[in-house]
Design an enzyme around this catalytic site. Structure first.
Site, mmCIF file in Angstrom:
data_model
loop_
_atom_site.group_PDB
_atom_site.id
_atom_site.type_symbol
_atom_site.label_atom_id
_atom_site.label_comp_id
_atom_site.label_asym_id
_atom_site.label_seq_id
_atom_site.Cartn_x
_atom_site.Cartn_y
_atom_site.Cartn_z
ATOM 1 N N TRP A 1 10.532 28.997 -21.679
ATOM 2 C CA TRP A 1 10.050 29.120 -20.298
ATOM 3 C C TRP A 1 8.543 29.320 -20.202
ATOM 4 O O TRP A 1 7.991 29.315 -19.100
ATOM 5 C CB TRP A 1 10.759 30.300 -19.598
ATOM 6 C CG TRP A 1 12.219 30.095 -19.373
ATOM 7 C CD1 TRP A 1 12.939 28.941 -19.530
ATOM 8 C CD2 TRP A 1 13.152 31.083 -18.925
ATOM 9 N NE1 TRP A 1 14.252 29.160 -19.203
ATOM 10 C CE2 TRP A 1 14.416 30.464 -18.830
ATOM 11 C CE3 TRP A 1 13.060 32.438 -18.586
ATOM 12 C CZ2 TRP A 1 15.559 31.161 -18.422
ATOM 13 C CZ3 TRP A 1 14.191 33.133 -18.180
ATOM 14 C CH2 TRP A 1 15.429 32.491 -18.101
ATOM 15 N N LYS A 2 7.907 29.562 -21.327
ATOM 16 C CA LYS A 2 6.455 29.813 -21.341
ATOM 17 C C LYS A 2 6.110 30.917 -20.328
ATOM 18 O O LYS A 2 6.908 31.828 -20.132
ATOM 19 C CB LYS A 2 5.681 28.520 -21.085
ATOM 20 C CG LYS A 2 6.145 27.395 -21.996
ATOM 21 C CD LYS A 2 5.225 26.216 -22.006
ATOM 22 C CE LYS A 2 5.852 25.115 -22.842
ATOM 23 N NZ LYS A 2 4.913 24.050 -23.164
ATOM 24 N N GLU B 1 0.917 26.185 -28.786
ATOM 25 C CA GLU B 1 0.007 26.796 -27.810
ATOM 26 C C GLU B 1 -0.565 28.098 -28.361
ATOM 27 O O GLU B 1 -1.699 28.467 -28.059
ATOM 28 C CB GLU B 1 0.748 27.017 -26.479
ATOM 29 C CG GLU B 1 0.969 25.686 -25.766
ATOM 30 C CD GLU B 1 2.167 25.629 -24.842
ATOM 31 O OE1 GLU B 1 2.740 26.695 -24.508
ATOM 32 O OE2 GLU B 1 2.559 24.512 -24.455
ATOM 33 N N GLY C 1 10.711 22.572 -23.092
ATOM 34 C CA GLY C 1 9.793 23.322 -22.241
ATOM 35 C C GLY C 1 10.074 23.048 -20.776
ATOM 36 O O GLY C 1 11.011 23.596 -20.187
ATOM 37 N N GLY C 2 9.297 22.138 -20.185
ATOM 38 C CA GLY C 2 9.365 21.864 -18.750
ATOM 39 C C GLY C 2 10.776 21.698 -18.184
ATOM 40 O O GLY C 2 11.124 22.316 -17.180
ATOM 41 N N HIS D 1 4.277 28.678 -32.094
ATOM 42 C CA HIS D 1 4.238 27.579 -31.111
ATOM 43 C C HIS D 1 2.816 27.002 -31.092
ATOM 44 O O HIS D 1 1.842 27.739 -31.260
ATOM 45 C CB HIS D 1 4.635 28.097 -29.722
ATOM 46 C CG HIS D 1 4.860 26.991 -28.747
ATOM 47 N ND1 HIS D 1 3.815 26.349 -28.111
ATOM 48 C CD2 HIS D 1 5.987 26.379 -28.323
ATOM 49 C CE1 HIS D 1 4.305 25.398 -27.322
ATOM 50 N NE2 HIS D 1 5.619 25.399 -27.438
HETATM 51 C C1 PEP Z 1 7.551 23.374 -25.708
HETATM 52 O O1 PEP Z 1 6.753 24.028 -25.078
HETATM 53 O O2 PEP Z 1 8.049 23.865 -26.734
HETATM 54 C C2 PEP Z 1 7.873 22.014 -25.252
HETATM 55 C C3 PEP Z 1 8.522 21.232 -26.049
HETATM 56 O O3 PEP Z 1 7.454 21.667 -23.983
HETATM 57 P P1 PEP Z 1 7.835 20.324 -23.147
HETATM 58 O O4 PEP Z 1 9.323 20.131 -23.300
HETATM 59 O O5 PEP Z 1 7.434 20.634 -21.737
HETATM 60 O O6 PEP Z 1 7.069 19.213 -23.759
#
Ligand code: PEP
Length: 253
Positions: free
Chosen positions: A12-13, A99, A236-237, A97
């Site tokens: 969910w970040k 990020e 993620g999204g 991760h």
């Molecule tokens: C993530 O943040 O681990 C990721 C894979 O994001 P997204 O699915 O939005 O690319």
């Protein structure tokens, strides 16, 4: 018949208040009361983690944190330790991760300390590895991923390694809408499994779940999740939307 139980994990970040998080997990539960042979995990922000964990106590959804400090306590303002995360109700933690590597200067050495802290506190790490676009284009990606694994997993015993979850997340595919080709994904997943076999033996390599992450959505999940060395997805999204997340879980056959 799959060799390993697949995992669909949502990251969910830095999204959702506690109330929004409860609404989302309720949406997943009502929309999918019986998920079948798959482990479902949500990685919540620290602040909503205890409430979501309490709410999901008897549910099939497991809880992960998105990060941890490598010490169990101390003068580290603004950080959370593995001990606190376990106490709050999580059983998993995302480590390394991209990020965190990119914006918080996490090195493979720091990540290795965090992996050790996770095991010390009975948390299963979800270790993220992956290359940047430049590393993909120069062909350095296999060396980069090899180093992320070698240093990140330094001193890890075979029994601990068997419990590990790895997420291959090409940085250029995260949040960009650009997904790696099925062939590129399977190649890297195979490479990761071979390097685990080399280090820990075939039994451990066969036990480790290797997830793919990078713009996974209902439109591409089925193709990716049927690849032989792909044991699930880190999403993620699309994990912020219950119907999309459910569709991705359902694409595990
Ligand atoms: C993530 O943040 O681990 C990721 C894979 O994001 P997204 O699915 O939005 O690319």
């Amino acid at each position: 018949m799959r060799k390993r139980t697949p995992i669909i994990a949502g990251n969910w970040k830095m999204h959702l208040t506690s109330a929004e998080a409860i609404q989302l997990v309720d949406g997943i539960h009502y929309g999918l009361p019986f998920p079948g042979e798959v482990e479902v995990i949500v990685a919540t922000p620290f602040l909503s983690l205890p409430e979501v964990a309490r709410h999901l106590r008897d549910s099939y959804i497991g809880i992960a944190a998105q990060n941890l400090h490598f010490d169990d306590q101390g003068a580290f303002t603004g950080e959370c330790s593995g001990k606190q995360i376990k106490d709050a109700g999580a059983d998993y933690v995302i480590v390394g991760h991209s990020e965190r590597r990119q914006y918080f200067a996490e090195t493979d050495e720091i990540i290795n300390k965090k992996i050790k802290a996770a095991y010390r506190n009975n948390l299963i790490p979800i270790l993220c590895v992956g290359e940047t676009l430049e590393e993909r284009e120069t062909g350095e990606f296999s060396a980069i991923i090899g180093r992320q694994l070698a240093v990140g997993l330094l001193d890890l015993t075979g029994p601990d390694a068997a419990k590990l979850i790895i997420a291959y997340e090409p940085v250029w595919a995260i949040g960009t809408g650009r997904t790696a080709l099925a062939e590129q994904v399977e190649d890297v997943h195979r490479l990761i499994r071979v390097s685990l076999a080399f280090k820990y033996g075939g039994m451990v390599a066969d036990a480790v779940r290797i997830l793919y992450g990078g713009s996974v959505k209902p439109a591409n999940s089925r193709e990716l999740l049927t690849l032989p060395n792909v044991d699930g997805a880190l999403v993620g999204g699309a994990s912020l939307n219950a119907p999309d997340f459910i569709e991705i879980i359902k694409s595990i056959d």
